[in-house]
Design a protein around this motif. Structure first.
Motif, PDB file in Angstrom:
ATOM      1  N   GLY A 132       0.782  -1.228   0.000  1.00 13.53           N
ATOM      2  CA  GLY A 132       0.000   0.000   0.000  1.00 13.53           C
ATOM      3  C   GLY A 132       0.811   1.274   0.000  1.00 13.53           C
ATOM      4  O   GLY A 132       0.267   2.370   0.153  1.00 13.53           O
ATOM      5  N   MET A 133       2.127   1.161  -0.203  1.00 18.31           N
ATOM      6  CA  MET A 133       3.008   2.337  -0.203  1.00 18.31           C
ATOM      7  C   MET A 133       2.949   2.978  -1.587  1.00 18.31           C
ATOM      8  O   MET A 133       3.642   2.573  -2.522  1.00 18.31           O
ATOM      9  CB  MET A 133       4.433   1.891   0.134  1.00 18.31           C
ATOM     10  CG  MET A 133       5.424   3.011   0.339  1.00 18.31           C
ATOM     11  SD  MET A 133       5.416   3.689   1.987  1.00 18.31           S
ATOM     12  CE  MET A 133       6.992   4.569   1.971  1.00 18.31           C
ATOM     13  N   GLY A 134       2.115   4.024  -1.731  1.00 22.82           N
ATOM     14  CA  GLY A 134       1.973   4.701  -3.004  1.00 22.82           C
ATOM     15  C   GLY A 134       2.963   5.835  -3.182  1.00 22.82           C
ATOM     16  O   GLY A 134       3.799   6.108  -2.309  1.00 22.82           O
ATOM     17  N   VAL A 135       2.882   6.515  -4.310  1.00 22.45           N
ATOM     18  CA  VAL A 135       3.799   7.608  -4.615  1.00 22.45           C
ATOM     19  C   VAL A 135       3.728   8.695  -3.545  1.00 22.45           C
ATOM     20  O   VAL A 135       4.755   9.219  -3.097  1.00 22.45           O
ATOM     21  CB  VAL A 135       3.479   8.203  -6.010  1.00 22.45           C
ATOM     22  CG1 VAL A 135       4.286   9.482  -6.243  1.00 22.45           C
ATOM     23  CG2 VAL A 135       3.780   7.183  -7.097  1.00 22.45           C
ATOM     24  N   ALA A 136       2.508   9.040  -3.116  1.00 27.55           N
ATOM     25  CA  ALA A 136       2.358  10.073  -2.086  1.00 27.55           C
ATOM     26  C   ALA A 136       3.025   9.660  -0.784  1.00 27.55           C
ATOM     27  O   ALA A 136       3.622  10.490  -0.083  1.00 27.55           O
ATOM     28  CB  ALA A 136       0.879  10.373  -1.853  1.00 27.55           C
ATOM     29  N   HIS A 137       2.943   8.384  -0.448  1.00 25.31           N
ATOM     30  CA  HIS A 137       3.593   7.892   0.772  1.00 25.31           C
ATOM     31  C   HIS A 137       5.110   7.985   0.662  1.00 25.31           C
ATOM     32  O   HIS A 137       5.789   8.365   1.616  1.00 25.31           O
ATOM     33  CB  HIS A 137       3.178   6.447   1.042  1.00 25.31           C
ATOM     34  CG  HIS A 137       1.750   6.285   1.435  1.00 25.31           C
ATOM     35  ND1 HIS A 137       0.860   5.536   0.698  1.00 25.31           N
ATOM     36  CD2 HIS A 137       1.039   6.784   2.479  1.00 25.31           C
ATOM     37  CE1 HIS A 137      -0.319   5.558   1.279  1.00 25.31           C
ATOM     38  NE2 HIS A 137      -0.252   6.308   2.355  1.00 25.31           N
ATOM     39  N   TRP A 138       5.649   7.600  -0.499  1.00 22.67           N
ATOM     40  CA  TRP A 138       7.098   7.673  -0.670  1.00 22.67           C
ATOM     41  C   TRP A 138       7.580   9.122  -0.568  1.00 22.67           C
ATOM     42  O   TRP A 138       8.624   9.397   0.043  1.00 22.67           O
ATOM     43  CB  TRP A 138       7.512   7.067  -2.012  1.00 22.67           C
ATOM     44  CG  TRP A 138       7.592   5.577  -1.960  1.00 22.67           C
ATOM     45  CD1 TRP A 138       6.673   4.678  -2.398  1.00 22.67           C
ATOM     46  CD2 TRP A 138       8.663   4.790  -1.393  1.00 22.67           C
ATOM     47  NE1 TRP A 138       7.087   3.392  -2.143  1.00 22.67           N
ATOM     48  CE2 TRP A 138       8.303   3.431  -1.539  1.00 22.67           C
ATOM     49  CE3 TRP A 138       9.874   5.112  -0.787  1.00 22.67           C
ATOM     50  CZ2 TRP A 138       9.124   2.390  -1.092  1.00 22.67           C
ATOM     51  CZ3 TRP A 138      10.692   4.073  -0.353  1.00 22.67           C
ATOM     52  CH2 TRP A 138      10.317   2.743  -0.509  1.00 22.67           C
ATOM     53  N   ARG A 139       6.823  10.039  -1.139  1.00 20.36           N
ATOM     54  CA  ARG A 139       7.206  11.446  -1.046  1.00 20.36           C
ATOM     55  C   ARG A 139       7.138  11.929   0.414  1.00 20.36           C
ATOM     56  O   ARG A 139       8.046  12.615   0.889  1.00 20.36           O
ATOM     57  CB  ARG A 139       6.295  12.302  -1.922  1.00 20.36           C
ATOM     58  CG  ARG A 139       6.685  13.776  -1.898  1.00 20.36           C
ATOM     59  CD  ARG A 139       5.818  14.641  -2.795  1.00 20.36           C
ATOM     60  NE  ARG A 139       6.296  16.006  -2.789  1.00 20.36           N
ATOM     61  CZ  ARG A 139       6.712  16.675  -3.836  1.00 20.36           C
ATOM     62  NH1 ARG A 139       6.719  16.083  -5.020  1.00 20.36           N
ATOM     63  NH2 ARG A 139       7.132  17.918  -3.731  1.00 20.36           N
ATOM     64  N   ALA A 140       6.079  11.533   1.115  1.00 20.36           N
ATOM     65  CA  ALA A 140       5.936  11.925   2.519  1.00 20.36           C
ATOM     66  C   ALA A 140       7.049  11.328   3.376  1.00 20.36           C
ATOM     67  O   ALA A 140       7.551  11.969   4.307  1.00 20.36           O
ATOM     68  CB  ALA A 140       4.571  11.490   3.039  1.00 20.36           C
ATOM     69  N   TYR A 141       7.446  10.107   3.051  1.00 15.00           N
ATOM     70  CA  TYR A 141       8.567   9.451   3.736  1.00 15.00           C
ATOM     71  C   TYR A 141       9.828  10.303   3.577  1.00 15.00           C
ATOM     72  O   TYR A 141      10.567  10.547   4.548  1.00 15.00           O
ATOM     73  CB  TYR A 141       8.720   8.070   3.129  1.00 15.00           C
ATOM     74  CG  TYR A 141       9.845   7.190   3.603  1.00 15.00           C
ATOM     75  CD1 TYR A 141      10.402   7.299   4.862  1.00 15.00           C
ATOM     76  CD2 TYR A 141      10.333   6.192   2.756  1.00 15.00           C
ATOM     77  CE1 TYR A 141      11.419   6.451   5.274  1.00 15.00           C
ATOM     78  CE2 TYR A 141      11.344   5.332   3.151  1.00 15.00           C
ATOM     79  CZ  TYR A 141      11.888   5.467   4.412  1.00 15.00           C
ATOM     80  OH  TYR A 141      12.893   4.626   4.800  1.00 15.00           O
ATOM     81  N   GLY A 142      10.089  10.775   2.367  1.00 11.16           N
ATOM     82  CA  GLY A 142      11.233  11.652   2.140  1.00 11.16           C
ATOM     83  C   GLY A 142      11.125  12.942   2.925  1.00 11.16           C
ATOM     84  O   GLY A 142      12.121  13.436   3.486  1.00 11.16           O
ATOM     85  N   GLU A 143       9.927  13.511   3.005  1.00  4.37           N
ATOM     86  CA  GLU A 143       9.730  14.764   3.746  1.00  4.37           C
ATOM     87  C   GLU A 143       9.996  14.570   5.236  1.00  4.37           C
ATOM     88  O   GLU A 143      10.594  15.445   5.882  1.00  4.37           O
ATOM     89  CB  GLU A 143       8.310  15.273   3.517  1.00  4.37           C
ATOM     90  CG  GLU A 143       8.066  15.756   2.092  1.00  4.37           C
ATOM     91  CD  GLU A 143       6.604  16.025   1.801  1.00  4.37           C
ATOM     92  OE1 GLU A 143       6.320  16.607   0.726  1.00  4.37           O
ATOM     93  OE2 GLU A 143       5.745  15.650   2.634  1.00  4.37           O
TER      94      GLU A 143
END
Length: 342
Positions: A114-125
């Motif tokens: 369930g790790m989508g693009v928005a999650h990966w970006r938020a992880y980086g943030e």
């Protein structure tokens, strides 16, 4: 874990939480996540229906709780502050272990999908904001400091090597199985030990800027909200270190069963921002982690005092570490890219 609390009807945990934190909890439910033998986590509901994560931990650094309080107070996204005790502390101590309480966030782990693009970006943030926050003098004094030495890991790996090379037919099945795996990788482990020793000596001669690092920000320590937010949990291994200590989990992948794709890396760095990681530091941290993981999981598989199910799980993880996408392979590849692997 001596004296561990795993019985649903045991009221000691609820009593401690009530006395220390002023929360009246219903029967806590043990949450079977994680590989840390020194920690246990429960999910519990209070009298008002709010849910809490209650943790007993005997490992890592207690500074992790101070780190999350510090980061949350400064508005770092994806960080939840611990509840304070009645007398203002971030944890209490029972049976030699830290007892802490934080709001229960979600049961949706990144490791389960369930790790989508928005999650990966938020992880980086989240990691970018964490690395940008300056620690207080008190926090800096409490946190372990990365010095590019790894004596304990090296000693343990060499002891495991000696033990498993000596295993013969009189050993039990799972010890023989893990010893056979170890022998196939023994030359690579020996070479990796040598190369990591050399990299550590080299890096000690050129210190890097140290930032607050989570220390173990793999997908198992990431929780997901449906709206794309993420929560980074389990800060027991928080450390002052070069940012590569955390970034290797994205650039290296680390988990054999959850390799990070180029598209996922791109989404992460869209949130993290521009950075020029040091490939030598990345290779060093990957190598140390590979040695630590292969040694500890091999020891678990060969531990006759452990339940068979745990030993079988440990053996499967060893297989993953040795696989073509496993951490030993990733560490070897990083060193080869540097021209440091013959």
């Amino acid at each position: 874990m001596t004296g561990e609390l795993t019985i649903a009807g045991d009221d000691r945990l609820a009593g401690w939480v009530a006395e220390d934190f002023g929360l009246a909890l219903a029967t806590p439910e043990l949450v079977p996540y994680g590989a840390d033998d020194t920690a246990r986590l429960w999910r519990a509901t209070d009298a008002d229906g709010a849910q809490w994560a209650v943790k007993l931990s005997g490992g890592g650094s207690p500074a992790g709780l101070r780190v999350t309080a510090h980061l949350a107070a400064r508005g770092v996204p994806g960080i939840v502050a611990p509840l304070t005790t009645r007398d203002g502390r971030l944890w209490s101590v029972h049976e030699g272990r830290r007892l802490s309480v934080v709001p229960w966030l979600t049961a949706d782990r990144a490791l389960d999908g369930g790790m989508g693009v928005a999650h990966w970006r938020a992880y980086g943030e989240v990691l970018a904001a964490t690395h940008a926050v300056a620690p207080t003098d008190e926090l800096a004094a409490l946190l372990p400091r990365q010095d590019h030495t790894h004596a304990a890991v090296g000693v343990a790996a060499r002891a495991t090597d000696r033990r498993l090379r000596a295993v013969d037919g009189s050993a039990d099945r799972w010890t023989r199985e893990v010893a056979a795996r170890w022998r196939t990788a023994a030359d690579d482990v020996s070479t990796l030990l040598d190369r990591v020793d050399r990299l550590g000596a080299e890096l000690r001669e050129r210190p890097a800027d140290l930032v607050v690092c989570h220390g173990d920000p793999h997908l198992g320590n990431l929780l997901l909200d449906p709206d794309g937010r993420v929560w980074l949990i389990d800060w027991d291994d928080a450390v002052l270190a070069p940012r590569e200590r955390d970034l290797m989990f994205v650039l290296g992948g680390v988990l054999a069963f959850a390799p990070v794709t180029p598209a996922q890396q791109a989404a992460f760095f869209a949130g993290y921002g521009p950075v020029d990681p040091d490939p030598v530091r990345l290779a060093y941290h990957l190598g140390v982690r590979a040695l630590d993981d292969i040694g500890s999981w091999a020891r678990d598989a060969a531990d006759t005092d452990r339940p068979e199910a745990e030993r079988v799980r440990a053996l499967k993880i060893v297989d993953g570490l040795l696989s073509p996408v496993g951490l030993l392979t990733l560490a070897r590849g990083a060193l080869r890219d540097l021209g440091r692997w013959d």
